[in-house]
Design an enzyme around this catalytic site. Structure first.
Site, mmCIF file in Angstrom:
data_model
loop_
_atom_site.group_PDB
_atom_site.id
_atom_site.type_symbol
_atom_site.label_atom_id
_atom_site.label_comp_id
_atom_site.label_asym_id
_atom_site.label_seq_id
_atom_site.Cartn_x
_atom_site.Cartn_y
_atom_site.Cartn_z
ATOM 1 N N LYS A 22 0.837 -1.209 0.000
ATOM 2 C CA LYS A 22 0.000 0.000 0.000
ATOM 3 C C LYS A 22 0.869 1.256 0.000
ATOM 4 O O LYS A 22 0.636 2.169 -0.797
ATOM 5 C CB LYS A 22 -0.914 -0.035 1.232
ATOM 6 C CG LYS A 22 -1.862 1.127 1.333
ATOM 7 C CD LYS A 22 -3.105 0.771 2.120
ATOM 8 C CE LYS A 22 -2.900 0.797 3.623
ATOM 9 N NZ LYS A 22 -2.810 2.154 4.170
ATOM 10 N N GLY A 100 -4.683 8.442 5.526
ATOM 11 C CA GLY A 100 -3.739 9.426 6.065
ATOM 12 C C GLY A 100 -2.558 9.630 5.145
ATOM 13 O O GLY A 100 -2.044 10.749 5.007
ATOM 14 N N ARG A 128 -7.809 12.836 12.678
ATOM 15 C CA ARG A 128 -6.389 12.501 12.816
ATOM 16 C C ARG A 128 -5.532 13.767 12.766
ATOM 17 O O ARG A 128 -5.835 14.714 12.042
ATOM 18 C CB ARG A 128 -5.992 11.496 11.730
ATOM 19 C CG ARG A 128 -6.730 10.175 11.946
ATOM 20 C CD ARG A 128 -6.303 9.119 10.998
ATOM 21 N NE ARG A 128 -4.921 8.723 11.202
ATOM 22 C CZ ARG A 128 -4.261 7.902 10.391
ATOM 23 N NH1 ARG A 128 -4.872 7.407 9.329
ATOM 24 N NH2 ARG A 128 -3.013 7.574 10.637
ATOM 25 N N SER A 173 7.755 9.332 11.813
ATOM 26 C CA SER A 173 6.581 9.145 10.949
ATOM 27 C C SER A 173 7.001 9.265 9.502
ATOM 28 O O SER A 173 7.487 10.304 9.061
ATOM 29 C CB SER A 173 5.517 10.205 11.264
ATOM 30 O OG SER A 173 4.617 10.305 10.167
ATOM 31 N N GLN A 175 5.012 9.319 7.044
ATOM 32 C CA GLN A 175 4.099 10.218 6.331
ATOM 33 C C GLN A 175 4.576 11.660 6.468
ATOM 34 O O GLN A 175 4.607 12.407 5.489
ATOM 35 C CB GLN A 175 2.680 10.067 6.875
ATOM 36 C CG GLN A 175 2.088 8.691 6.558
ATOM 37 C CD GLN A 175 0.690 8.495 7.109
ATOM 38 O OE1 GLN A 175 0.165 9.340 7.831
ATOM 39 N NE2 GLN A 175 0.086 7.377 6.777
ATOM 40 N N ASP A 328 2.431 -0.850 11.959
ATOM 41 C CA ASP A 328 1.124 -1.322 11.480
ATOM 42 C C ASP A 328 0.836 -2.754 11.915
ATOM 43 O O ASP A 328 -0.262 -3.266 11.689
ATOM 44 C CB ASP A 328 1.054 -1.204 9.952
ATOM 45 C CG ASP A 328 0.984 0.252 9.519
ATOM 46 O OD1 ASP A 328 0.643 1.106 10.359
ATOM 47 O OD2 ASP A 328 1.290 0.540 8.349
ATOM 48 N N ARG A 401 -7.098 -2.925 10.097
ATOM 49 C CA ARG A 401 -6.127 -3.840 10.721
ATOM 50 C C ARG A 401 -6.690 -4.478 12.001
ATOM 51 O O ARG A 401 -6.329 -5.597 12.361
ATOM 52 C CB ARG A 401 -4.805 -3.128 10.984
ATOM 53 C CG ARG A 401 -4.169 -2.629 9.684
ATOM 54 C CD ARG A 401 -2.689 -2.401 9.773
ATOM 55 N NE ARG A 401 -2.233 -1.541 8.696
ATOM 56 C CZ ARG A 401 -1.979 -1.945 7.446
ATOM 57 N NH1 ARG A 401 -2.108 -3.218 7.128
ATOM 58 N NH2 ARG A 401 -1.595 -1.091 6.528
HETATM 59 C C1 S3P Z 1 2.706 4.972 6.257
HETATM 60 C C2 S3P Z 1 3.324 5.361 7.412
HETATM 61 C C3 S3P Z 1 2.851 4.989 8.752
HETATM 62 C C4 S3P Z 1 1.908 3.807 8.681
HETATM 63 C C5 S3P Z 1 0.867 3.970 7.620
HETATM 64 C C6 S3P Z 1 1.526 4.096 6.258
HETATM 65 C C7 S3P Z 1 3.260 5.417 4.965
HETATM 66 O O1 S3P Z 1 2.167 6.096 9.321
HETATM 67 O O2 S3P Z 1 1.287 3.621 9.928
HETATM 68 O O3 S3P Z 1 -0.017 2.864 7.593
HETATM 69 O O4 S3P Z 1 2.883 4.882 3.915
HETATM 70 O O5 S3P Z 1 4.086 6.337 4.988
HETATM 71 P P1 S3P Z 1 2.934 7.231 10.167
HETATM 72 O O6 S3P Z 1 3.836 7.949 9.256
HETATM 73 O O7 S3P Z 1 1.835 8.123 10.687
HETATM 74 O O8 S3P Z 1 3.638 6.512 11.275
#
Ligand code: S3P
Length: 441
Positions: A22, A100, A128, A173, A175, A328, A401
């Site tokens: 993903k 997110g 969030r 993080s 993200q 995750d 999940r």
């Molecule tokens: C992700 C980063 C993680 C993860 C999310 C996917 C990504 O989140 O939990 O399912 O693809 O960058 P965080 O960056 O908030 O930890």
């Protein structure tokens, strides 16, 4: 909504290739959209979250050809990249759904673009925290407003003219890191980002392969940007094959360890070390796994994982240092710990409170219902291993999940475990129950 009932199975046997990753699917579509020219993305994940990213990029003016037009490669998509400065102002609000990753990463791209965009999402995403991306993007010079004093979606962005900053991230993080790297591509000067622990590095790998000026030194990433009004160096297009998602594989790795007399080969799984903390924990618990046939696929390490029932599993203690690499996997790790001998302790996981649900609270509540003694902590959980799981009805709270973790627990219970609201599984793994059925012996 949907609900699914599960009960003890005799054993799990066979081979599976889990769905495509993903995180990498999101990134491939976004980055190809801002590259110059035609990219091919093979083995894209057709699930709600990455489809939301695809729709968002289309709303920003990117042409994306779907499989029906490319019939010889069923899940390949072709993306006609617009270059860093070729996106268009969207005509309407972009809805990121439950994702997110879509919202946070696209915010970084939009911070570099001189037009107005509003991003929103479903009720979970609207709760969030977004200040973690909004505040540094504001510091870079983007105009951004959001609900509740710039904390929660919807977010309104008018970007352009951003400058590089030095940012010490308070939380690990991927993200947030990826958002700032993307904004950094557009910035005047260098953006320097330091994480407290290493989070997944798919963004750095992919953008580097596309020719971006990115340097990684331990926990620090330097991105040299281009002046937003000057056409500097563009990103090269991608030709990428996405590996199977370790986080989807995790449910079956754990299932095979726990269900008696099981033997499962999980093929083509991404084993990027920033994602595979669960493998280290399983090793410490005494689980039976073999990592075979390690190879490189489009710049990511991939392997087959051979799993057999563990003769016994020891309790574990894990903390903040390993958490980003299994972030995750917390829900399914809780189920595994519930089957171990002794008392396990998972700490340093406060980020789990702001995922698709409050995963600490929701997992504690569900585990208690199926007869597991747990103690909820502000940053994790204490779990008392038990052999007997009771039948119960579990609320997924719309969290994919959580729904999948309790479905796997259902395979161990003499009495029926019913999971309410399983439709959320479509965000990441639409075929999940078919995979279970295929493995039941
Ligand atoms: C992700 C980063 C993680 C993860 C999310 C996917 C990504 O989140 O939990 O399912 O693809 O960058 P965080 O960056 O908030 O930890």
């Amino acid at each position: 909504m949907n609900r699914v009932e599960l009960k003890k199975v005799k054993s799990l046997k066979g081979e599976i290739t889990p769905p495509p990753d993903k995180s990498i699917s999101h990134r491939a579509v976004m980055f190809a959209s801002i590259a110059e020219g035609k990219s091919i993305v093979r083995n894209f994940l057709w699930a709600e979250d990455p489809i939301n990213t695809m729709n968002a990029m289309r709303m920003l003016g990117v042409e994306i050809e779907q499989p029906s037009a490319i019939s010889h490669q069923p899940s390949a998509i072709v993306i006609h990249g617009q270059g860093l400065h070729g996106l268009r102002e969207p005509f309407d609000v972009i809805n990121c759904g439950n994702s997110g990753t879509t919202m946070r990463l696209i915010s970084g791209i939009l911070a570099g673009n001189p037009f107005f965009t509003v991003l929103t999402g479903d009720d979970s995403l609207k709760q969030r925290p977004m200040a973690r991306v909004i505040n540094p993007l504001q510091e870079m010079g983007a105009d951004i407003f959001a609900r509740n004093n710039d904390k929660y979606p919807p977010i309104a962005i008018k970007g352009g003219g951003v400058k590089g900053i030095t940012c010490k991230m308070p939380i690990a993080s991927a993200q947030v890191k990826s958002c700032l790297i993307l904004a950094g591509l557009y910035a005047d000067g260098t953006t320097i980002i330091t994480e407290p622990q290493k989070s997944r590095d798919h963004t750095e790998r992919m953008l580097k392969a596309m020719g971006a000026d990115i340097e990684v030194d331990g926990l620090t990433i330097k991105v040299r940007g281009q002046r937003s009004e000057v056409r500097g160096q563009e990103l090269n297009p991608l030709d990428i094959t996405i590996p199977a998602d370790f986080s989807s594989a995790a449910f079956f790795i754990v299932a095979a360890l726990m269900v008696p007399d099981s033997e499962v080969l999980i093929k083509g799984v991404g084993i990027n070390p920033t994602r595979t903390g669960l493998l280290d924990v399983i090793k410490d618990m005494g689980g039976n796994l073999r990592i075979e046939n390690i190879r490189d696929v489009s710049g990511e390490p991939v392997a087959d994982i051979y799993c057999r029932t563990a003769s016994s599993l020891k309790a574990v203690k894990i903390g903040a240092d390993i958490m980003p690499s299994l972030i995750d996997e917390f829900p399914i790790l809780c189920v595994l710990a519930a089957q171990a001998d002794g008392i396990s302790e998972i700490r340093g996981a406060e980020e789990l409170r702001v995922k698709e649900s409050d995963r600490i609270k929701v997992m504690a509540e569900g585990l208690r219902r199926i007869g597991v003694e747990v103690e909820e902590l502000p940053d994790g959980m204490v779990i008392h291993g038990t052999t007997h799981l009771k039948g119960a009805t579990i609320e997924s709270h719309g969290d994919h999940r959580v729904a999948m973790a309790f479905s796997i627990a259902g395979l161990l219970s003499e009495d029926r475990i019913t999971i309410k609201d399983t439709a959320c599984i479509d965000t990441s793994f639409p075929e999940f129950f078919n995979y279970i059925e295929r493995l039941i012996d």
